[in-house]
Design a protein around this motif. Structure first.
Motif, PDB file in Angstrom:
ATOM      1  N   UNK A   1     -80.787  73.333 -55.647  1.00 39.04           N
ATOM      2  CA  UNK A   1     -80.808  71.212 -55.115  1.00 39.04           C
ATOM      3  C   UNK A   1     -79.352  71.213 -55.782  1.00 39.04           C
ATOM      4  N   UNK A   2     -78.776  70.429 -54.841  1.00 37.76           N
ATOM      5  CA  UNK A   2     -77.473  69.431 -55.241  1.00 37.76           C
ATOM      6  C   UNK A   2     -78.044  68.271 -55.927  1.00 37.76           C
ATOM      7  N   UNK A   3     -76.913  67.730 -56.704  1.00 38.28           N
ATOM      8  CA  UNK A   3     -77.013  66.299 -57.487  1.00 38.28           C
ATOM      9  C   UNK A   3     -76.257  65.496 -56.698  1.00 38.28           C
ATOM     10  N   UNK A   4     -76.188  64.143 -56.518  1.00 36.63           N
ATOM     11  CA  UNK A   4     -74.866  63.377 -56.137  1.00 36.63           C
ATOM     12  C   UNK A   4     -74.676  62.672 -57.099  1.00 36.63           C
ATOM     13  N   UNK A   5     -73.725  61.926 -57.592  1.00 40.44           N
ATOM     14  CA  UNK A   5     -72.826  61.069 -58.543  1.00 40.44           C
ATOM     15  C   UNK A   5     -72.047  59.998 -57.675  1.00 40.44           C
ATOM     16  N   UNK A   6     -72.062  58.656 -57.982  1.00 38.63           N
ATOM     17  CA  UNK A   6     -71.544  57.790 -57.027  1.00 38.63           C
ATOM     18  C   UNK A   6     -70.593  57.040 -57.696  1.00 38.63           C
ATOM     19  N   UNK A   7     -68.944  57.305 -57.914  1.00 37.06           N
ATOM     20  CA  UNK A   7     -67.536  56.306 -58.995  1.00 37.06           C
ATOM     21  C   UNK A   7     -67.686  55.694 -58.295  1.00 37.06           C
ATOM     22  N   UNK A   8     -66.642  54.562 -58.955  1.00 34.94           N
ATOM     23  CA  UNK A   8     -65.848  53.903 -58.002  1.00 34.94           C
ATOM     24  C   UNK A   8     -64.284  54.770 -58.593  1.00 34.94           C
ATOM     25  N   UNK A   9     -63.581  54.391 -57.552  1.00 35.88           N
ATOM     26  CA  UNK A   9     -62.058  54.849 -57.563  1.00 35.88           C
ATOM     27  C   UNK A   9     -61.104  53.716 -56.075  1.00 35.88           C
ATOM     28  N   UNK A  10     -60.021  54.141 -56.531  1.00 33.41           N
ATOM     29  CA  UNK A  10     -58.646  53.311 -55.817  1.00 33.41           C
ATOM     30  C   UNK A  10     -58.699  54.326 -54.810  1.00 33.41           C
ATOM     31  N   UNK A  11     -59.325  53.973 -52.783  1.00 30.15           N
ATOM     32  CA  UNK A  11     -58.534  54.039 -51.777  1.00 30.15           C
ATOM     33  C   UNK A  11     -56.950  53.800 -52.040  1.00 30.15           C
ATOM     34  N   UNK A  12     -56.020  55.211 -52.008  1.00 29.09           N
ATOM     35  CA  UNK A  12     -54.214  54.728 -51.180  1.00 29.09           C
ATOM     36  C   UNK A  12     -54.054  54.848 -50.777  1.00 29.09           C
ATOM     37  N   UNK A  13     -55.343  56.180 -49.768  1.00 30.20           N
ATOM     38  CA  UNK A  13     -54.183  55.726 -48.246  1.00 30.20           C
ATOM     39  C   UNK A  13     -54.212  57.591 -47.538  1.00 30.20           C
ATOM     40  N   UNK A  14     -53.866  57.870 -47.019  1.00 28.69           N
ATOM     41  CA  UNK A  14     -54.157  58.674 -46.397  1.00 28.69           C
ATOM     42  C   UNK A  14     -52.573  59.434 -45.887  1.00 28.69           C
ATOM     43  N   UNK A  15     -53.198  60.228 -46.748  1.00 25.42           N
ATOM     44  CA  UNK A  15     -50.975  61.858 -46.632  1.00 25.42           C
ATOM     45  C   UNK A  15     -51.398  62.787 -45.763  1.00 25.42           C
ATOM     46  N   UNK A  16     -50.383  63.669 -45.826  1.00 25.24           N
ATOM     47  CA  UNK A  16     -50.045  64.577 -45.568  1.00 25.24           C
ATOM     48  C   UNK A  16     -50.842  65.847 -46.383  1.00 25.24           C
ATOM     49  N   UNK A  17     -50.884  67.255 -46.147  1.00 23.36           N
ATOM     50  CA  UNK A  17     -52.203  68.095 -47.395  1.00 23.36           C
ATOM     51  C   UNK A  17     -50.728  68.252 -48.261  1.00 23.36           C
ATOM     52  N   UNK A  18     -50.950  67.769 -49.602  1.00 18.74           N
ATOM     53  CA  UNK A  18     -49.918  68.447 -50.521  1.00 18.74           C
ATOM     54  C   UNK A  18     -50.260  69.039 -51.314  1.00 18.74           C
ATOM     55  N   UNK A  19     -51.798  70.192 -50.644  1.00 18.83           N
ATOM     56  CA  UNK A  19     -51.504  71.922 -51.470  1.00 18.83           C
ATOM     57  C   UNK A  19     -51.845  72.170 -49.933  1.00 18.83           C
ATOM     58  N   UNK A  20     -50.988  72.771 -50.121  1.00 13.70           N
ATOM     59  CA  UNK A  20     -50.569  73.626 -48.536  1.00 13.70           C
ATOM     60  C   UNK A  20     -51.145  75.252 -48.684  1.00 13.70           C
ATOM     61  N   UNK A  21     -51.004  75.286 -50.300  1.00 13.62           N
ATOM     62  CA  UNK A  21     -51.234  76.539 -49.756  1.00 13.62           C
ATOM     63  C   UNK A  21     -52.636  77.070 -51.090  1.00 13.62           C
ATOM     64  N   UNK A  22     -53.479  77.701 -50.035  1.00 12.73           N
ATOM     65  CA  UNK A  22     -54.883  77.681 -50.686  1.00 12.73           C
ATOM     66  C   UNK A  22     -55.482  79.020 -51.640  1.00 12.73           C
ATOM     67  N   UNK A  23     -54.267  79.139 -52.225  1.00 13.32           N
ATOM     68  CA  UNK A  23     -54.672  80.934 -52.661  1.00 13.32           C
ATOM     69  C   UNK A  23     -54.484  81.167 -53.902  1.00 13.32           C
ATOM     70  N   UNK A  24     -53.434  79.269 -54.503  1.00  2.36           N
ATOM     71  CA  UNK A  24     -53.854  79.623 -55.944  1.00  2.36           C
ATOM     72  C   UNK A  24     -54.657  77.568 -56.298  1.00  2.36           C
ATOM     73  N   UNK A  25     -53.895  77.352 -57.827  1.00  6.69           N
ATOM     74  CA  UNK A  25     -54.714  75.900 -58.068  1.00  6.69           C
ATOM     75  C   UNK A  25     -53.175  75.363 -58.199  1.00  6.69           C
TER      76      UNK A  25
END
Length: 388
Positions: A1-25
């Motif tokens: 069963x899924x669990x949801x937590x709601x938090x407050x964050x600052x939205x900074x905008x929409x940007x190009x993909x920073x994580x361009x290679x999904x094979x690492x962290x």
């Protein structure tokens, strides 16, 4: 069963993909978000932990975890794409700064949020801007559900942090209370009778209605003493105290939006939210904000129409009801209020003539008035108006 937590964050905008290679962290393009953000929006972000393991994993781990939020275009549900720690400088409402690492997350759709790093909480702070300076680390598989939550933090604009001259020195306007004594140009110390806070979303607002930035030193040398943000129709004193005294023969009040021909005065087109704070005295007064002579609130009919029914009743209980449909409750205006076009013509004409005669913008001399001011310790002195 899924669990949801709601938090407050600052939205900074929409940007190009920073994580361009999904094979690492690793975040391959950390520089995309470097810079200063002064148009942040506090946003409720629901972190949906599908496998209920207390971690919201990046999408490369295929756990099905996702984020749900609304930044103004409707509810969005999207996976988490990258989680990074950045070195940041934070400008607070009182003008002080702090250097801390902050969490930067990017959703799969490009939306970027800034939140606190749990070891350096930002709860309860009034924040003017956040500057992302450099990447600290991007070696993370996700974020701990509910751990980064900026509780009771506020984004401050205009009033919050604006310094008002009072009996006790310069005081941040958000700390003023009814009964506090503010310095006025015409009547010395005067009590505040009413204060109004107004949260104002700016998405979809025309550029001409966006807040005005009056940069430090743009009215005269040292005035304002620091950047001043006011509404477009908020009036600034001109023609006296060295405030554009060579452009206007007599003292007058002019709307900030009429001063955009001055270097350093502009609409803040990128602003998405602002908190306006107004205070009214028994009369319309010229007060001192960030070292600049400007107006207190004039309770015109238009202002009254913008209040709730309860607020109108509260104001009328203090100032009395209007006896004429066009009069202000605490009027008349402290100075003649010049029309927009007249201000622009005056600035253009006078400056063209001075340029032709090679006369500098600022001259030396004193005006025949003096004004009472208080330093930060509250010591009251009398200073002449001086043109530098």
């Amino acid at each position: 069963m899924s669990t949801t937590s709601t938090v407050q964050m600052f939205y900074a905008g929409n940007f190009a993909d920073m994580d361009t290679f999904e094979g690492n962290q690793t975040n391959e393009q950390p520089g995309y978000v470097l810079g200063t953000y002064d148009d942040l929006v506090i946003t409720a972000v629901s972190e949906v932990d599908v496998d209920d393991d207390n971690v919201i994993y990046d999408n490369e781990y295929a756990t099905g975890d996702y984020l749900r939020y609304d930044v103004g275009g409707g509810t969005v549900s999207t996976a988490l794409d990258s989680t990074s720690l950045y070195n940041a400088n934070i400008l607070l409402g009182d003008g002080s700064t702090m250097s801390v690492p902050v969490l930067v997350i990017q959703a799969a759709n490009g939306d970027v949020f800034i939140s606190e790093y749990p070891a350096n909480p930002l709860d309860g702070l009034a924040i003017q801007s956040i500057s992302l300076l450099s990447l600290n680390t991007s070696d993370a598989a996700g974020l701990n559900r509910g751990a980064s939550n900026m509780q009771n933090a506020t984004i401050v604009c205009f009033a919050l942090g604006t310094l008002i001259a009072t009996q006790c020195g310069e005081v941040s306007v958000e700390t003023l209370k009814v009964g506090d004594m503010v310095m006025t140009l015409d009547h010395g110390l005067q009590p505040i009778r009413w204060i109004h806070f107004h949260e104002c979303p700016l998405d979809g607002v025309e550029r001409s209605a966006k807040p005005m930035l009056i940069a430090a030193g743009s009215i005269r040398q040292g005035v304002p003493s620091r950047d001043l943000i006011v509404s477009p129709n908020h009036r600034i004193l001109v023609g006296g105290a060295g405030q554009l005294a060579m452009d206007f023969d007599d003292e007058a009040l002019v709307a900030a939006k009429a001063l955009t021909s001055l270097s350093g005065v502009r609409h803040m087109a990128g602003k998405r939210h602002i908190t306006w704070v107004h205070f009214a005295c028994d009369r319309h007064e010229v007060v001192i904000a960030n070292g600049c002579l400007t107006e207190s609130l004039l309770l015109r009919p238009m202002v009254m129409q913008g209040l709730t029914a309860k607020e109108r009743r509260d104001v009328e209980a203090i100032f009395g009801a209007r006896t004429a449909a066009t009069e202000a409750l605490n009027g008349p205006p402290a100075r003649v209020c010049l029309p927009f076009q007249q201000v622009q013509r005056a600035l253009k004409s006078r400056r063209r003539k001075r340029a032709a005669r090679h006369i500098p913008q600022q001259g030396a001399g004193c005006l025949d008035k003096a004004w009472t001011v208080a330093d930060r310790a509250g010591k009251v002195t009398v200073r002449p108006y001086v043109l530098h």
